[in-house]
Design an enzyme around this catalytic site. Sequence first.
Site, PDB file in Angstrom:
ATOM      1  N   HIS A   1       0.694  -1.310  -0.039  1.00  0.00           N
ATOM      2  CA  HIS A   1       0.014  -0.005  -0.071  1.00  0.00           C
ATOM      3  C   HIS A   1       0.709   1.277   0.032  1.00  0.00           C
ATOM      4  CE1 HIS A   1      -3.657  -2.218   1.656  1.00  0.00           C
ATOM      5  NE2 HIS A   1      -3.617  -2.346   0.440  1.00  0.00           N
TER       6      HIS A   1
ATOM      7  N   ARG B   1       2.405 -12.197 -17.317  1.00  0.00           N
ATOM      8  CA  ARG B   1       3.246 -13.120 -16.891  1.00  0.00           C
ATOM      9  C   ARG B   1       2.807 -14.006 -15.790  1.00  0.00           C
ATOM     10  NH1 ARG B   1       7.836  -9.226 -18.223  1.00  0.00           N
ATOM     11  NH2 ARG B   1       9.154 -10.011 -19.687  1.00  0.00           N
TER      12      ARG B   1
ATOM     13  N   ARG C   1      -0.572 -14.628 -20.710  1.00  0.00           N
ATOM     14  CA  ARG C   1       0.376 -15.777 -21.263  1.00  0.00           C
ATOM     15  C   ARG C   1       0.356 -17.023 -20.253  1.00  0.00           C
ATOM     16  NH1 ARG C   1       6.678 -14.750 -21.128  1.00  0.00           N
ATOM     17  NH2 ARG C   1       6.728 -14.893 -18.883  1.00  0.00           N
TER      18      ARG C   1
ATOM     19  N   GLU D   1       9.406 -17.230 -29.794  1.00  0.00           N
ATOM     20  CA  GLU D   1      10.735 -16.813 -29.109  1.00  0.00           C
ATOM     21  C   GLU D   1      11.845 -17.838 -29.294  1.00  0.00           C
ATOM     22  OE1 GLU D   1       9.552 -16.040 -24.494  1.00  0.00           O
ATOM     23  OE2 GLU D   1       8.479 -17.775 -25.098  1.00  0.00           O
TER      24      GLU D   1
ATOM     25  N   ASN E   1      13.329 -11.219 -25.468  1.00  0.00           N
ATOM     26  CA  ASN E   1      14.594 -11.442 -24.698  1.00  0.00           C
ATOM     27  C   ASN E   1      14.920 -12.848 -24.642  1.00  0.00           C
ATOM     28  OD1 ASN E   1      13.293  -9.119 -23.598  1.00  0.00           O
ATOM     29  ND2 ASN E   1      12.157 -10.019 -21.890  1.00  0.00           N
ATOM     30  N   ASP E   2      13.864 -13.798 -25.169  1.00  0.00           N
ATOM     31  CA  ASP E   2      14.235 -15.272 -25.572  1.00  0.00           C
ATOM     32  C   ASP E   2      14.793 -15.447 -27.018  1.00  0.00           C
ATOM     33  OD1 ASP E   2      14.265 -17.099 -23.168  1.00  0.00           O
ATOM     34  OD2 ASP E   2      12.011 -16.737 -22.783  1.00  0.00           O
TER      35      ASP E   2
ATOM     36  N   ARG F   1      20.751 -15.468 -21.771  1.00  0.00           N
ATOM     37  CA  ARG F   1      20.511 -14.048 -21.399  1.00  0.00           C
ATOM     38  C   ARG F   1      20.804 -13.702 -20.225  1.00  0.00           C
ATOM     39  NH1 ARG F   1      13.958 -14.609 -21.230  1.00  0.00           N
ATOM     40  NH2 ARG F   1      13.611 -12.932 -19.875  1.00  0.00           N
TER      41      ARG F   1
ATOM     42  N   CYS G   1       6.550  -8.307 -26.980  1.00  0.00           N
ATOM     43  CA  CYS G   1       6.480  -8.143 -25.633  1.00  0.00           C
ATOM     44  C   CYS G   1       7.819  -8.290 -24.781  1.00  0.00           C
ATOM     45  CB  CYS G   1       5.359  -8.919 -24.893  1.00  0.00           C
ATOM     46  SG  CYS G   1       5.681 -10.664 -25.274  1.00  0.00           S
TER      47      CYS G   1
HETATM   48  C1  PEP Z   1      10.540 -12.776 -23.847  1.00  0.00           C
HETATM   49  O1  PEP Z   1      11.155 -13.898 -23.804  1.00  0.00           O
HETATM   50  O2  PEP Z   1      10.849 -11.563 -24.605  1.00  0.00           O
HETATM   51  C2  PEP Z   1       9.508 -12.524 -22.832  1.00  0.00           C
HETATM   52  C3  PEP Z   1       8.741 -11.374 -22.971  1.00  0.00           C
HETATM   53  O3  PEP Z   1       9.096 -13.572 -21.895  1.00  0.00           O
HETATM   54  P1  PEP Z   1      10.180 -13.622 -20.610  1.00  0.00           P
HETATM   55  O4  PEP Z   1      11.151 -12.345 -20.373  1.00  0.00           O
HETATM   56  O5  PEP Z   1       8.998 -13.659 -19.450  1.00  0.00           O
HETATM   57  O6  PEP Z   1      10.807 -15.075 -20.923  1.00  0.00           O
HETATM   58 MG    MG Z   2      10.331 -15.640 -22.784  1.00  0.00          MG
END
Ligand code: PEP
Ligand code: MG
Length: 564
Positions: A187, A294, A330, A425, A448-449, A459, A496
């Site tokens: 809060h 997520r 997701r 991904e 990201n993946d 990563r 994303c």
């Molecule tokens: C990604 O892999 O780009 C992604 C958004 O998922 P996460 O970062 O949760 O693996």
């Molecule tokens: Mg991912």
Amino acid sequence: MLKGIAASEGIGIGKVRIISQQKITYDTKPVIGVHKEIDRLHDAIDTFIDKTNQLADEMEKSVNPKEAKIIRGHVTMLSDPFMVSQMDELIKNDNKCAEAAAETVLDMFKNMFQQAGDELTRQRATDVEDIKTRLLRILLGIEEADLKHLPPGTVLVTNDLTPSMTAEMDHENVVGIVTESGGMTSHSAILSRALEIPAVLSVLNATATLKEGSNIIVDGINGEVIDAPTMDQQEAYEQRREDYFEEKKRLQAYVGKRTETADGMSKEVFCNIGNPKDGIAARDRDGEGIGLFRTEFLFMDRNSMPGEDEQYEAYKKVCDTMEGKTVIIRTLDVGGDKEIPYMNLIKEDNPFLGYRAIRYCLQNEDAYMLQLRALVRANHDTGGNLWIMVPMVASISEIMQVRKLVAKAAEDLSMPIPKVGTMIETPAAFIMADVLARHCDFFSIGTNDLTQYIMAADRGNASVAYLYKTYDPAVLRALRSIISAGKKAGIPVGMCGEAAADPMLIPLLISFGLDEFSVGPTSVLHTRAEINRWTKAQADEVAKGVLQLETAEEVKMFLKEAIK
Ligand code: PEP
Ligand code: MG
């Protein structure tokens, strides 16, 4: 410098005011007049209710009616006849004094809330502790710290900023908040954001380390606290505060506006969130939808999986918050770097190439069906704008299986089938994107993946970070071809991964034809503003130049120049 959680953005420069909350102690005395003691308790409760209602009224006027609800909730809790009757019973039957009776019952409720499976209910334990402290103070006649009269430029430093303290404080004069506990969704974090006061939470031993009256800087952007800054630091932060205000003013112009390129092509800026409460930040920051929820965060920090109803409530809450806008949820993405102890996943030599995400879900169909049923129900009950997104898809048959399961869940529930799409991904998903698109209602690129799998560079491994670059031409070619496959099939394509919020990549993504950019709530306006800088022709020009380059370094240098 002290580190903590950056809970409310901005830079605060001022003087320390420490509010140390000692544990309240009292002597338990045997009760002589039971009725008198009950009256004493009830009088204290009445005083509590009056004071709290007053606080909430003031807050409603000065802050935000929604935030005042948190404080009003304290009145509701302590007006509960069951709770009060339990306290009365303890005075009558166990000869407890009013203080001990109140403490026993409120501790019982606190423990109950603390053990709840969901974060929202657990959060209520903080409220009960706040109620207890204030009620005991009233009973014992202990003065509350005077937060109503603070000198201008005050930085409040405290163990925990309770909702009532936040409501009471003279927020015009508070330029920063530092606490020893609390996270992003506490809060105190929510209220400091609503009051737009920079806050850094969970700073270890802050009340002991910092000195009353000393100069201090609260950096709510990076989660840092600079104690007794040097002249140079002071000047540097004053400049940063100035820049922050300037940028904020500039971005205000984009609030409530549609996202479009300089030549009027419509785009969308959605938000990435990790729990239902983040949905509020997404809405308040003007997100046009949720591009990635997520859901694994619902499964973490607990001892067993959330059931169907609990999941349904969480998904429905986000959809309700977003008021009919698209919400992409997701399905469970566990494994890899995301461990959930009670799932007993075996340690693997190559967790990122192993038993994770959709691979786990399809082999644990009963548990997966609970999630799919919860999603189908939430979609049905909130107007049909919930889209289901599948992580880590590597083969067409995975998405086909998911579609079958979603259809079965919908049939069992006699409800419509939500849209089903996939994250792109894996290299396999990118190579097969044209085929995959026939089986999907949408794509969302998880850079990201995707970057780590295309570059074969973990990563999280600093030794190979030089390879892990979304600017690498290999990744950029993949992005172009995925977006083009989605466009050809007529399905919307979003992104994303973190790259969606990178201003250097925005012209490329516009040129490739990306429809939706999903970013953290604090990046919405900035991303909208950056998209608005480019015409399609200018973006194409940048893309044309970039696609002739051979290395990530060249691309980075080129883009740096291009966005100037
Ligand atoms: C990604 O892999 O780009 C992604 C958004 O998922 P996460 O970062 O949760 O693996
Ligand atoms: Mg991912």
